[in-house]
Motif scaffolding. Structure first.
Motif, short mmCIF file in Angstrom:
data_model
loop_
_atom_site.label_atom_id
_atom_site.label_comp_id
_atom_site.label_asym_id
_atom_site.label_seq_id
_atom_site.Cartn_x
_atom_site.Cartn_y
_atom_site.Cartn_z
N ALA A 76 -7.45 3.73 0.42
CA ALA A 76 -8.46 3.03 1.22
C ALA A 76 -8.42 3.42 2.69
CB ALA A 76 -8.33 1.52 1.06
N LEU A 77 -7.98 4.66 2.98
CA LEU A 77 -8.05 5.17 4.34
C LEU A 77 -9.47 5.65 4.66
CD1 LEU A 77 -4.69 7.15 4.55
CD2 LEU A 77 -5.22 4.90 5.47
N LEU A 78 -10.20 6.02 3.63
CA LEU A 78 -11.62 6.35 3.76
C LEU A 78 -12.39 5.47 2.79
CD1 LEU A 78 -11.57 10.28 3.83
CD2 LEU A 78 -11.70 8.72 5.79
N LEU A 117 -16.57 -2.03 -0.11
CA LEU A 117 -15.32 -2.18 -0.85
C LEU A 117 -15.50 -1.56 -2.22
CD1 LEU A 117 -14.68 -5.92 0.08
CD2 LEU A 117 -13.72 -3.90 1.20
N ASP A 118 -14.80 -0.46 -2.47
CA ASP A 118 -14.98 0.31 -3.70
C ASP A 118 -13.81 0.02 -4.64
OD1 ASP A 118 -15.56 2.10 -5.64
OD2 ASP A 118 -15.64 3.86 -4.35
N PRO A 127 -13.71 6.30 8.19
CA PRO A 127 -12.28 5.95 8.15
C PRO A 127 -12.06 4.46 8.34
CG PRO A 127 -12.84 6.80 10.31
CD PRO A 127 -14.09 6.92 9.47
N THR A 128 -11.07 3.95 7.67
CA THR A 128 -10.61 2.60 7.96
C THR A 128 -9.94 2.62 9.33
OG1 THR A 128 -10.26 2.17 5.62
CG2 THR A 128 -9.09 0.74 7.17
N MET A 171 0.81 -1.19 0.00
CA MET A 171 0.00 0.00 0.00
C MET A 171 0.86 1.25 0.00
SD MET A 171 -2.92 0.86 2.73
CE MET A 171 -3.41 2.52 2.94
N THR A 172 2.00 1.19 0.64
CA THR A 172 2.86 2.36 0.64
C THR A 172 3.41 2.59 -0.75
OG1 THR A 172 4.57 0.88 1.38
CG2 THR A 172 3.62 2.32 3.04
N GLY A 173 3.62 3.89 -1.04
CA GLY A 173 4.21 4.21 -2.32
C GLY A 173 3.22 4.37 -3.44
N HIS A 174 1.92 4.17 -3.17
CA HIS A 174 0.91 4.31 -4.22
C HIS A 174 0.11 5.57 -3.94
CE1 HIS A 174 1.72 0.33 -5.81
NE2 HIS A 174 1.73 -0.11 -4.56
#
Length: 342
Positions: free
Chosen positions: A48-50, A117-118, A62-63, A1-4
């Protein structure tokens, strides 16, 4: 997930931009924020933090910071040889966000019971996580007709991982799926770890892991899905599956004979739906066949029953008892003596 991230927000969740930090922090403190607040910071949705509030799509929730930490660490550990410093940054960021919210939240709260899940990538990621956690059983309902090869291939890695851990799988399909060689090859590869049965028609797609988490589509093109963990909802879906399973026919067993010469099991199903007043397109969708194939079967029904028009076909279907195929009914075809079929 990091870096995107996006072009304007080239970062991961371990080092949010200032605007993203403010919006996510506000969401953690308040429980949700208006969708409009996140428009200037698309990175929050992309990371996907929100995600959409299932009760009101105009709001974003929020996730959970703990879930963010799990996701971050997975990505960080994959790249640990290239950037070990990311581990510390990810943990520090998550701990800071976790401290913003109430400390007495429980994992069984409403926010975790239903999650939207979007996007296909997020649906896939959630399914992979559920597969990894699964230990005993997977139940699935697969609507539509013959399963495309690419769909079977996409899910094969999960199925093989489950088989390797001794997980048992039961799949429900429509009768039409029996004609797909890809499905037969898949079941042969999986051996006794998968049982498959078929019905004339089934409900929309459903996947249940260990009777604790379920996935169902949330829109027509299946780019939105719901992850359900509420015990009452999951229990209800398990009951639906088990009742359909008892009615279904094992894939290795032949379909029952209609008892009427010249009329197949599929044509019997089409006749029953015609008697209910459904249009060709609706019947085709429910049985998992194309409209063209459906109309070809209707034409054969008309010929077999000696009907010269659609109205006359409806009358003949009722006369021979195809409108109630499970009852005991005297059947009389043109030029034949009456006979009783169960």
């Amino acid at each position: 997930m990091t870096g995107h991230g996006t072009d304007d927000h080239p970062h991961g969740a371990d080092r949010l931009c200032e605007a993203g930090d403010r919006v996510y922090s506000r969401a953690v403190r308040r429980g949700r924020v208006p969708r409009a607040d996140a428009e200037p910071v698309p990175c929050l949705l992309e990371l996907a933090l929100l995600h959409p509030d299932p009760d009101d799509m105009d709001w974003l929730v929020p996730t959970a910071p703990q879930e963010v930490m799990t996701r971050l660490l997975r990505g960080v550990y994959d790249d640990v040889s290239a950037s070990q410093r990311r581990v510390g940054a990810a943990v520090a960021a998550v701990e800071r966000y976790a401290g913003l919210g109430p400390q007495d939240r429980t994992a069984g709260g409403e926010g975790s019971a239903i999650r939207v899940l979007d996007g296909l990538s997020r649906i896939q990621a959630a399914m992979d996580e559920a597969t990894e956690a699964c230990t005993t059983e997977v139940l699935t309902v697969q609507p539509g007709g013959i399963r495309p090869e690419h769909e079977l291939t996409e899910g094969l890695h999960r199925a093989l991982a489950l088989r390797g851990r001794g997980v048992r799988m039961r799949d429900l399909y429509t009768h039409v799926a029996r004609h797909g060689q890809g499905l037969l090859n898949y079941l042969e590869l999986m051996g006794g770890s998968v049982q498959a049965r078929t019905l004339d028609e089934v409900i929309d797609r459903l996947i249940l892991f260990d009777r604790t988490v379920a996935f169902v589509p949330a829109n027509a093109d299946r780019t939105l899905a719901l992850e359900l963990r509420h015990p009452a909802l999951v229990s209800y879906l398990v009951t639906v599956f088990e009742r359909l399973w008892r009615l279904a026919i094992p894939l290795t067993a032949p379909l029952p004979d209609t008892g009427i010469e010249g009329i197949s099991h599929r044509e019997q199903s089409i006749a029953a739906l015609l008697a209910e007043g459904h249009q060709d397109a609706v019947i085709a969708e429910r049985l998992g066949i194309s409209v063209r194939t459906c109309r070809a079967h209707i034409a054969r029904l008309s010929e077999t029953l000696g009907a010269a028009s659609r109205t006359q076909l409806g009358v003949r279907i009722a006369q021979v008892g195809l409108d109630t195929p499970t009852s005991v009914t005297p059947l009389t075809l043109p030029g034949q003596e009456p006979r009783t079929v169960r």
